[in-house]
Design a protein around this motif. Structure first.
Motif, mmCIF file in Angstrom:
data_model
loop_
_atom_site.group_PDB
_atom_site.id
_atom_site.type_symbol
_atom_site.label_atom_id
_atom_site.label_comp_id
_atom_site.label_asym_id
_atom_site.label_seq_id
_atom_site.Cartn_x
_atom_site.Cartn_y
_atom_site.Cartn_z
ATOM 1 N N UNK A 1 116.062 46.829 73.632
ATOM 2 C CA UNK A 1 116.248 47.932 74.585
ATOM 3 C C UNK A 1 115.092 47.991 75.577
ATOM 4 N N UNK A 2 113.858 47.816 75.067
ATOM 5 C CA UNK A 2 112.688 47.841 75.940
ATOM 6 C C UNK A 2 112.740 46.721 76.972
ATOM 7 N N UNK A 3 113.344 45.590 76.587
ATOM 8 C CA UNK A 3 113.467 44.457 77.500
ATOM 9 C C UNK A 3 114.682 44.590 78.417
ATOM 10 N N UNK A 4 115.430 45.684 78.233
ATOM 11 C CA UNK A 4 116.616 45.904 79.057
ATOM 12 C C UNK A 4 117.758 44.979 78.693
ATOM 13 N N UNK A 5 117.777 44.540 77.426
ATOM 14 C CA UNK A 5 118.800 43.610 76.978
ATOM 15 C C UNK A 5 119.556 44.190 75.781
ATOM 16 N N UNK A 6 120.694 43.578 75.472
ATOM 17 C CA UNK A 6 121.424 43.956 74.261
ATOM 18 C C UNK A 6 120.904 43.119 73.092
ATOM 19 N N UNK A 7 120.930 43.698 71.898
ATOM 20 C CA UNK A 7 120.506 42.983 70.689
ATOM 21 C C UNK A 7 121.711 42.231 70.131
ATOM 22 N N UNK A 8 121.633 40.921 70.121
ATOM 23 C CA UNK A 8 122.766 40.084 69.701
ATOM 24 C C UNK A 8 122.411 39.347 68.416
ATOM 25 N N UNK A 9 123.263 39.500 67.401
ATOM 26 C CA UNK A 9 123.119 38.791 66.134
ATOM 27 C C UNK A 9 124.344 37.900 65.965
ATOM 28 N N UNK A 10 124.139 36.611 65.866
ATOM 29 C CA UNK A 10 125.291 35.701 65.786
ATOM 30 C C UNK A 10 125.177 34.798 64.562
ATOM 31 N N UNK A 11 126.172 34.863 63.675
ATOM 32 C CA UNK A 11 126.224 33.961 62.523
ATOM 33 C C UNK A 11 126.647 32.588 63.022
ATOM 34 N N UNK A 12 125.784 31.589 62.818
ATOM 35 C CA UNK A 12 126.116 30.252 63.306
ATOM 36 C C UNK A 12 126.484 29.298 62.175
ATOM 37 N N UNK A 13 126.204 29.697 60.929
ATOM 38 C CA UNK A 13 126.568 28.865 59.787
ATOM 39 C C UNK A 13 126.573 29.737 58.537
ATOM 40 N N UNK A 14 127.514 29.477 57.618
ATOM 41 C CA UNK A 14 127.565 30.232 56.371
ATOM 42 C C UNK A 14 128.235 29.395 55.291
ATOM 43 N N UNK A 15 127.824 29.625 54.051
ATOM 44 C CA UNK A 15 128.376 28.862 52.931
ATOM 45 C C UNK A 15 127.942 29.513 51.628
ATOM 46 N N UNK A 16 128.575 29.119 50.548
ATOM 47 C CA UNK A 16 128.116 29.461 49.205
ATOM 48 C C UNK A 16 127.477 28.209 48.627
ATOM 49 N N UNK A 17 126.205 28.289 48.283
ATOM 50 C CA UNK A 17 125.457 27.125 47.820
ATOM 51 C C UNK A 17 124.663 27.469 46.563
ATOM 52 N N UNK A 18 124.136 26.445 45.913
ATOM 53 C CA UNK A 18 123.201 26.667 44.812
ATOM 54 C C UNK A 18 121.867 27.075 45.412
ATOM 55 N N UNK A 19 121.191 28.036 44.786
ATOM 56 C CA UNK A 19 119.929 28.517 45.334
ATOM 57 C C UNK A 19 119.007 27.318 45.599
ATOM 58 N N UNK A 20 118.459 27.199 46.816
ATOM 59 C CA UNK A 20 117.787 25.965 47.248
ATOM 60 C C UNK A 20 116.561 25.554 46.451
ATOM 61 N N UNK A 21 115.776 26.523 45.976
ATOM 62 C CA UNK A 21 114.563 26.136 45.253
ATOM 63 C C UNK A 21 114.148 27.230 44.276
ATOM 64 N N UNK A 22 113.187 26.872 43.440
ATOM 65 C CA UNK A 22 112.732 27.771 42.387
ATOM 66 C C UNK A 22 112.047 29.012 42.977
ATOM 67 N N UNK A 23 111.335 28.828 44.091
ATOM 68 C CA UNK A 23 110.649 29.953 44.721
ATOM 69 C C UNK A 23 111.630 31.056 45.093
ATOM 70 N N UNK A 24 112.737 30.677 45.723
ATOM 71 C CA UNK A 24 113.731 31.666 46.126
ATOM 72 C C UNK A 24 114.412 32.268 44.907
ATOM 73 N N UNK A 25 114.720 31.423 43.907
ATOM 74 C CA UNK A 25 115.340 31.915 42.674
ATOM 75 C C UNK A 25 114.438 32.941 41.990
ATOM 76 N N UNK A 26 113.154 32.637 41.932
ATOM 77 C CA UNK A 26 112.195 33.547 41.296
ATOM 78 C C UNK A 26 112.124 34.871 42.061
#
Length: 242
Positions: free
Chosen positions: A93-118
Protein backbone atom coordinates in the motif's frame (compact mmCIF):
# COMPACT_ATOMS: atom_id res chain seq x y z
CA UNK A 1 -0.13 -21.41 26.35
CA UNK A 2 -1.08 -19.92 29.75
CA UNK A 3 1.05 -17.01 30.89
CA UNK A 4 0.46 -15.33 34.27
CA UNK A 5 1.61 -11.72 34.10
CA UNK A 6 3.10 -10.14 37.24
CA UNK A 7 2.76 -6.49 38.18
CA UNK A 8 6.24 -5.57 36.96
CA UNK A 9 5.76 -7.49 33.72
CA UNK A 10 2.48 -5.65 33.15
CA UNK A 11 4.39 -2.40 33.59
CA UNK A 12 6.67 -3.43 30.71
CA UNK A 13 3.73 -4.50 28.56
CA UNK A 14 1.92 -1.20 29.16
CA UNK A 15 5.11 0.73 28.37
CA UNK A 16 5.61 -1.04 25.04
CA UNK A 17 1.94 -0.71 24.07
CA UNK A 18 2.01 3.04 24.87
CA UNK A 19 5.22 3.40 22.88
CA UNK A 20 3.67 1.76 19.82
CA UNK A 21 0.55 3.94 20.08
CA UNK A 22 2.18 7.28 20.94
CA UNK A 23 4.90 6.97 18.29
CA UNK A 24 2.39 5.63 15.75
CA UNK A 25 4.71 2.68 15.03
CA UNK A 26 3.84 0.26 12.25
CA UNK A 27 4.46 -3.50 12.03
CA UNK A 28 8.17 -4.04 11.46
CA UNK A 29 9.31 -0.81 13.13
CA UNK A 30 12.15 -1.25 15.61
CA UNK A 31 11.46 -0.93 19.33
CA UNK A 32 13.78 -0.11 22.24
CA UNK A 33 16.15 -2.88 23.28
CA UNK A 34 15.27 -5.00 26.30
CA UNK A 35 18.26 -3.49 28.10
CA UNK A 36 17.04 0.01 27.25
CA UNK A 37 13.52 -0.73 28.47
CA UNK A 38 14.88 -2.21 31.71
CA UNK A 39 17.02 0.89 32.32
CA UNK A 40 14.18 3.29 31.51
CA UNK A 41 11.73 1.55 33.87
CA UNK A 42 14.30 0.74 36.55
CA UNK A 43 13.52 -2.98 36.56
CA UNK A 44 15.51 -6.10 35.78
CA UNK A 45 16.19 -7.28 32.26
CA UNK A 46 14.84 -10.71 33.24
CA UNK A 47 11.46 -9.10 33.96
CA UNK A 48 11.54 -7.33 30.60
CA UNK A 49 12.45 -10.59 28.86
CA UNK A 50 9.48 -12.42 30.42
CA UNK A 51 7.10 -9.58 29.53
CA UNK A 52 8.28 -9.46 25.92
CA UNK A 53 7.94 -13.23 25.70
CA UNK A 54 4.26 -12.74 26.48
CA UNK A 55 3.99 -10.05 23.79
CA UNK A 56 5.73 -12.34 21.29
CA UNK A 57 3.16 -15.06 22.01
CA UNK A 58 0.39 -12.51 21.39
CA UNK A 59 1.91 -11.40 18.08
CA UNK A 60 2.42 -7.86 19.42
CA UNK A 61 6.19 -7.92 18.95
CA UNK A 62 8.82 -10.22 17.47
CA UNK A 63 12.55 -10.71 17.86
CA UNK A 64 15.21 -10.70 15.17
CA UNK A 65 18.30 -12.55 16.32
CA UNK A 66 21.21 -10.16 16.82
CA UNK A 67 19.04 -7.11 16.16
CA UNK A 68 16.35 -6.77 18.82
CA UNK A 69 12.62 -6.20 19.19
CA UNK A 70 10.25 -5.13 16.42
CA UNK A 71 6.55 -4.32 16.26
CA UNK A 72 4.37 -7.26 15.23
CA UNK A 73 0.95 -6.98 13.62
CA UNK A 74 -1.13 -7.99 16.65
CA UNK A 75 -1.88 -4.42 17.65
CA UNK A 76 -3.30 -3.56 14.23
CA UNK A 77 -6.32 -5.85 14.31
CA UNK A 78 -9.09 -5.40 16.93
CA UNK A 79 -10.35 -8.91 16.19
CA UNK A 80 -7.12 -10.35 17.57
CA UNK A 81 -6.45 -12.21 14.33
CA UNK A 82 -3.01 -10.83 13.62
CA UNK A 83 -2.89 -12.19 10.08
CA UNK A 84 -5.74 -9.95 8.89
CA UNK A 85 -3.42 -7.28 7.49
CA UNK A 86 0.18 -8.34 7.07
CA UNK A 87 3.21 -6.05 6.73
CA UNK A 88 3.43 -7.28 3.14
CA UNK A 89 0.01 -5.73 2.44
CA UNK A 90 0.98 -2.54 4.28
CA UNK A 91 4.28 -2.22 2.42
CA UNK A 92 2.50 -2.72 -0.90
CA UNK A 93 0.00 0.00 0.00
CA UNK A 94 2.83 2.39 0.88
CA UNK A 95 4.35 1.70 -2.54
CA UNK A 96 1.00 2.41 -4.17
CA UNK A 97 0.73 -1.16 -5.39
CA UNK A 98 -1.54 -4.15 -4.81
CA UNK A 99 -0.22 -7.08 -2.76
CA UNK A 100 -0.17 -10.12 -5.05
CA UNK A 101 0.36 -13.69 -3.83
CA UNK A 102 0.60 -16.28 -6.59
CA UNK A 103 0.96 -20.05 -6.11
CA UNK A 104 3.37 -21.17 -8.82
CA UNK A 105 3.88 -24.78 -7.73
CA UNK A 106 2.24 -27.21 -5.29
CA UNK A 107 2.46 -30.89 -4.42
CA UNK A 108 2.28 -33.44 -1.63
CA UNK A 109 5.81 -34.63 -0.90
CA UNK A 110 7.85 -36.36 1.79
CA UNK A 111 9.24 -33.81 4.22
CA UNK A 112 12.51 -32.70 2.54
CA UNK A 113 14.91 -32.95 5.47
CA UNK A 114 15.31 -33.73 9.15
CA UNK A 115 15.57 -30.04 10.08
CA UNK A 116 12.10 -29.29 8.74
CA UNK A 117 10.68 -32.51 10.22
CA UNK A 118 12.10 -31.61 13.63
CA UNK A 119 10.73 -28.05 13.46
CA UNK A 120 7.26 -29.38 12.56
CA UNK A 121 7.49 -32.21 15.12
CA UNK A 122 6.82 -34.90 12.54
CA UNK A 123 8.68 -38.02 11.44
CA UNK A 124 11.24 -37.73 8.60
CA UNK A 125 9.12 -39.87 6.29
CA UNK A 126 5.80 -38.04 6.82
CA UNK A 127 4.06 -36.16 4.03
CA UNK A 128 3.72 -32.40 3.75
CA UNK A 129 1.87 -30.02 1.49
CA UNK A 130 4.60 -28.16 -0.41
CA UNK A 131 3.74 -24.77 -1.88
CA UNK A 132 5.87 -22.29 -3.80
CA UNK A 133 4.50 -18.74 -3.82
CA UNK A 134 5.71 -15.63 -5.59
CA UNK A 135 4.95 -12.45 -3.65
CA UNK A 136 4.77 -9.25 -5.67
CA UNK A 137 3.92 -5.57 -5.43
CA UNK A 138 1.67 -5.41 -8.47
CA UNK A 139 3.82 -6.95 -11.24
CA UNK A 140 7.09 -6.41 -9.33
CA UNK A 141 8.41 -9.63 -7.68
CA UNK A 142 9.42 -9.15 -4.05
CA UNK A 143 9.95 -12.59 -2.51
CA UNK A 144 9.79 -16.30 -3.21
CA UNK A 145 8.34 -18.61 -0.54
CA UNK A 146 8.68 -22.37 -0.06
CA UNK A 147 6.08 -23.51 2.46
CA UNK A 148 5.74 -26.91 4.13
CA UNK A 149 2.55 -27.90 6.01
CA UNK A 150 2.08 -31.42 7.46
CA UNK A 151 -0.67 -33.32 5.69
CA UNK A 152 -1.77 -34.59 9.11
CA UNK A 153 -2.66 -31.03 10.17
CA UNK A 154 -5.64 -30.70 7.83
CA UNK A 155 -7.46 -32.87 5.34
CA UNK A 156 -8.66 -31.63 1.96
CA UNK A 157 -6.19 -28.76 1.65
CA UNK A 158 -6.88 -26.53 -1.36
CA UNK A 159 -3.65 -24.96 -2.60
CA UNK A 160 -5.28 -22.06 -4.42
CA UNK A 161 -6.80 -20.78 -1.17
CA UNK A 162 -3.46 -19.45 0.05
CA UNK A 163 -3.29 -16.92 -2.74
CA UNK A 164 -5.39 -14.94 -0.27
CA UNK A 165 -5.14 -15.27 3.53
CA UNK A 166 -2.98 -18.29 4.31
CA UNK A 167 -3.54 -18.12 8.05
CA UNK A 168 -7.23 -17.34 7.76
CA UNK A 169 -7.61 -20.45 5.63
CA UNK A 170 -5.70 -22.59 8.15
CA UNK A 171 -7.91 -21.34 10.97
CA UNK A 172 -11.00 -22.12 8.92
CA UNK A 173 -9.75 -25.63 8.11
CA UNK A 174 -8.62 -26.58 11.62
CA UNK A 175 -10.78 -24.53 13.98
CA UNK A 176 -7.58 -23.39 15.74
CA UNK A 177 -6.08 -19.93 16.04
CA UNK A 178 -2.73 -19.00 14.55
CA UNK A 179 -0.63 -17.50 17.31
CA UNK A 180 3.16 -17.39 16.96
CA UNK A 181 5.89 -17.14 14.33
CA UNK A 182 9.49 -17.95 15.18
CA UNK A 183 11.88 -16.45 12.66
CA UNK A 184 15.55 -16.60 11.73
CA UNK A 185 16.85 -14.03 9.26
CA UNK A 186 20.17 -14.00 7.40
CA UNK A 187 21.76 -12.19 4.43
CA UNK A 188 23.30 -13.97 1.44
CA UNK A 189 24.26 -13.45 -2.20
CA UNK A 190 21.85 -15.10 -4.62
CA UNK A 191 23.64 -17.65 -6.83
CA UNK A 192 20.59 -19.44 -8.26
CA UNK A 193 20.14 -18.14 -11.82
CA UNK A 194 16.54 -19.42 -12.15
CA UNK A 195 15.50 -17.80 -8.88
CA UNK A 196 17.28 -14.58 -9.85
CA UNK A 197 15.27 -14.52 -13.09
CA UNK A 198 12.02 -15.24 -11.22
CA UNK A 199 12.67 -12.36 -8.81
CA UNK A 200 13.96 -10.12 -11.61
CA UNK A 201 17.31 -9.44 -9.91
CA UNK A 202 20.93 -9.90 -10.94
CA UNK A 203 22.66 -13.12 -10.00
CA UNK A 204 24.91 -12.40 -7.02
CA UNK A 205 22.64 -9.69 -5.60
CA UNK A 206 22.47 -9.46 -1.81
CA UNK A 207 19.18 -10.92 -0.56
CA UNK A 208 17.54 -11.87 2.72
CA UNK A 209 16.62 -15.43 3.67
CA UNK A 210 13.89 -15.80 6.27
CA UNK A 211 13.13 -19.17 7.85
CA UNK A 212 10.06 -19.33 10.06
CA UNK A 213 7.95 -21.80 12.00
CA UNK A 214 4.32 -20.87 12.60
CA UNK A 215 2.26 -22.43 15.41
CA UNK A 216 -1.34 -22.59 16.56
CA UNK A 217 -2.44 -21.30 19.96
CA UNK A 218 -2.13 -24.82 21.40
CA UNK A 219 1.59 -24.76 20.59
CA UNK A 220 1.37 -27.10 17.57
CA UNK A 221 3.69 -26.04 14.71
CA UNK A 222 1.92 -26.28 11.37
CA UNK A 223 4.11 -24.42 8.87
CA UNK A 224 7.78 -24.18 7.96
CA UNK A 225 8.56 -21.55 5.33
CA UNK A 226 11.78 -20.49 3.64
CA UNK A 227 11.49 -17.08 1.98
CA UNK A 228 14.01 -15.39 -0.30
CA UNK A 229 13.39 -11.65 -0.10
CA UNK A 230 14.57 -8.68 -2.14
CA UNK A 231 15.14 -6.26 0.75
CA UNK A 232 15.65 -3.38 -1.71
CA UNK A 233 11.89 -3.55 -2.29
CA UNK A 234 10.61 -5.11 0.92
CA UNK A 235 12.36 -3.56 3.92
CA UNK A 236 13.70 -6.14 6.35
CA UNK A 237 11.96 -4.32 9.18
CA UNK A 238 8.70 -5.33 7.56
CA UNK A 239 9.34 -9.08 7.85
CA UNK A 240 7.26 -9.66 10.95
CA UNK A 241 5.86 -12.07 13.42
CA UNK A 242 2.18 -11.65 12.83
Amino acid sequence: MTFKVTGKQQEVIDFIERKIESANLSPGDKLDTEAGIAKHLGITRVTVREATRYLVEQGMVYRVKGSGLYVGSGQATPSGNFHALSPFDEQAQKAGQSAVRRVISSAIIEVPNVQIAHALRIKPNEKVYYIERLMSFGSMPVSFEQTHIPVAVCDGFEFNQIEHSKYGYMEQMTGKKVQTREQDISAFNLRDSELAELLNVDEGQAMIELREVVSFDDGTPFEYTIATINSDLFNIHQVTQR
